[in-house]
Write a protein that holds these residues in place. Structure first.
Motif, mmCIF file in Angstrom:
data_model
loop_
_atom_site.group_PDB
_atom_site.id
_atom_site.type_symbol
_atom_site.label_atom_id
_atom_site.label_comp_id
_atom_site.label_asym_id
_atom_site.label_seq_id
_atom_site.Cartn_x
_atom_site.Cartn_y
_atom_site.Cartn_z
ATOM 1 N N GLY A 219 -1.354 3.440 3.021
ATOM 2 C CA GLY A 219 -1.721 4.065 1.761
ATOM 3 C C GLY A 219 -1.639 5.580 1.817
ATOM 4 N N PHE B 229 0.825 -1.205 0.000
ATOM 5 C CA PHE B 229 0.000 0.000 0.000
ATOM 6 C C PHE B 229 0.860 1.258 0.000
ATOM 7 N N VAL C 102 -7.336 -9.981 -6.837
ATOM 8 C CA VAL C 102 -6.791 -9.155 -5.759
ATOM 9 C C VAL C 102 -5.384 -8.676 -6.071
ATOM 10 N N THR C 103 -4.945 -8.878 -7.304
ATOM 11 C CA THR C 103 -3.631 -8.394 -7.715
ATOM 12 C C THR C 103 -3.798 -7.362 -8.832
ATOM 13 N N HIS D 45 -14.153 -1.548 -0.208
ATOM 14 C CA HIS D 45 -13.063 -2.257 -0.878
ATOM 15 C C HIS D 45 -13.008 -1.925 -2.365
ATOM 16 N N ALA E 85 -11.408 1.422 -2.666
ATOM 17 C CA ALA E 85 -10.003 1.469 -2.259
ATOM 18 C C ALA E 85 -9.083 0.751 -3.225
ATOM 19 N N MET E 86 -9.606 -0.217 -3.979
ATOM 20 C CA MET E 86 -8.758 -0.967 -4.904
ATOM 21 C C MET E 86 -8.313 -0.083 -6.065
ATOM 22 N N GLU F 47 1.454 3.610 -3.521
ATOM 23 C CA GLU F 47 0.954 4.985 -3.528
ATOM 24 C C GLU F 47 2.089 5.994 -3.669
ATOM 25 N N TYR G 61 -3.863 -6.572 -2.984
ATOM 26 C CA TYR G 61 -4.863 -5.947 -2.115
ATOM 27 C C TYR G 61 -5.175 -6.923 -0.977
ATOM 28 N N ARG H 126 -11.843 -3.531 -10.289
ATOM 29 C CA ARG H 126 -13.120 -3.350 -9.596
ATOM 30 C C ARG H 126 -14.259 -4.114 -10.277
ATOM 31 N N ALA I 292 -3.302 -0.834 6.783
ATOM 32 C CA ALA I 292 -3.309 -0.479 5.363
ATOM 33 C C ALA I 292 -3.790 0.952 5.171
#
Length: 440
Positions: free
Chosen positions: A325, A13, A60-61, A385, A388-389, A17, A43, A393, A321
């Motif tokens: 971030g 995270f 999730v990647t 979520h 935030a991803m 960023e 994630y 999505r 997290a």
């Protein structure tokens, strides 16, 4: 004229960023290099859903080259930092070694599994910090339920259908919540299950309540949902010893099981302590602008950094997290400012609340301090979520919709074996493979 080089170590995270913010601010006026063992951002909050068969691993990647087109990715694991030469040493995925010179350095290496001196745990438990561990657990749970179905020995049958998770923090609570629903779904497909006990899940923690680091109202909601679901929640309880056949608790009870998941927390990546700069409990000491005192060229953020918490004087920001971030964004701005682009910022952030996914439509949340539970909290959690991803999505939302109307695909792929994901690992994001080079 040579462009200054910024090396960002780690793409969690904080590192992700940092690189993204910095690339937007400096554009092509500086070279940004991201050193990471994998080519994706993981994630982590949705990892329990991978282990439970709800989401496929790639959901999730997020591709680093695809999402950070102005950043040069170098695949490798950092081995050390030479402060005098301003170099980062690393080992690549095929055993090759190299160095990266830097004008600015951002350490965002994150954290690894936290170990405790409990006999047998390192040998028989598995953590939950990386994608390989989630894939292993998904296969392992499926395998135990299927092996139990063919058992004639009642003790072995019960042991294979007993799952022990140690650590009732954010990760452990979600693993148990998703895991119980997963195993219940698996046994519903088996013939002749009438009269048989449901799979048993135990959640253990030495603290006096679940989610001890969060608001007590979240703890109460999570405790109620898990107990209603049939989870054996035991607070004030720890593991005294782990064996191939089960775990011995500190009250003398022996639980026969083939599954021990270790979620007692995390510790900063050992690389941080080896840099040779002042640390606080393994985290690099920085000022409120995320700069290492005495080293204007070095920044740190996320779990690797002990960042002063300006909302609670005298304390450091927790390893979450949410903080990582936001610190990454501030680090990106401040590195850019050190190169002459924009102004420096001080890191100050009040928690906006937390969400805990308890599986199905159940969740616990406290956005802006307002306690929520049930389907409303579940919808808010999934919405959070998705927001935030940094990618995927639509695919994640599609998987959630399919999971609501179709049965889960429960098969063993056998791609990650037990020895590939040892608990004592400095790189939980990478599975060990035969013939892999050993680090010096």
């Amino acid at each position: 004229m040579n462009r200054p080089r910024v090396v960002v170590v780690g793409a969690g995270f904080a590192g992700f960023e940092t690189a993204r913010t910095l690339s937007r601010l400096v554009r092509d006026k500086a070279e940004i290099v991201l050193l990471n063992p994998t080519d994706y951002f993981l994630y982590l909050p949705l990892l329990p859903q991978v282990a439970a068969g709800i989401l496929e691993p790639r959901r999730v990647t997020v591709s680093l080259p695809g999402s950070l087109p102005k950043v040069r990715l170098v695949l490798g694991e950092a081995d050390g930092v030479d402060l005098e030469a301003r170099q980062v040493r690393y080992t690549g995925p095929e055993g090759d070694t190299g160095t990266l010179e830097y004008d600015r350095l951002v350490l965002a290496v994150g954290s690894v599994n936290k170990l405790l001196p409990v006999p047998g745990v390192a040998e028989h438990a598995h953590g939950f910090r990386g994608l390989p561990e989630a894939l292993y657990l998904r296969d392992h749970i499926t395998r135990q339920i299927e092996l139990a179905a063919g058992c004639e020995d009642p003790r072995e049958y019960d042991a294979r259908r007993t799952f022990v998770v140690v650590g009732a923090g954010y990760t452990g609570t979600e693993v148990v919540a998703q895991g119980k629903l997963f195993t219940d779904a698996l046994v519903r497909k088996q013939p002749g299950r009438q009269g048989r006990k449901e799979p048993r899940w135990l959640l253990l923690d030495i603290a006096d309540r679940l989610l001890p680091e969060l608001d007590r109202r979240l703890s109460t909601t999570a405790d109620r949902v898990l107990r209603r679901r049939g989870v054996d929640v035991r607070t004030g309880t720890s593991v005294k010893e782990a064996t191939p056949d089960g775990v011995l608790l500190d009250d003398g009870e022996f639980i026969e099981t083939r599954t021990l998941v270790w979620c007692v927390g995390v510790r900063p990546d050992p690389l941080v302590s080896d840099v040779g700069l002042p640390v606080e409990r393994g985290r690099l000491l920085v000022d409120p602008q995320l700069n290492v005192p005495g080293h204007p060229e070095i920044f740190a953020c996320g779990d690797a950094a002990a960042v002063p918490d300006l909302t609670r004087p005298g304390e450091f920001t927790p390893m979450t997290a949410q903080h990582a971030g936001r610190q990454g964004k501030v680090a990106g701005r401040n590195v850019a400012a050190s190169l002459g682009f924009g102004a420096r910022h001080t890191y100050k952030h009040n928690d906006l609340g937390f969400v805990v996914d308890l599986g199905g439509v159940q969740a616990a949340a406290n956005p802006l301090g307002v306690p929520l539970s049930g389907p409303l909290a579940g919808a808010l959690t999934r919405g959070y979520h998705l927001a935030a991803m940094p990618g995927n999505r639509v695919r994640v939302a599609a998987d959630w919709m399919l999971e609501a109307v179709l049965p889960r695909q429960a098969v063993q792929l056998g791609l990650v074996r037990s020895w590939s994901v040892p608990l004592d690992s400095e790189a939980p994001e990478q599975a060990r493979v035969p013939g892999a080079p050993e680090k010096d």
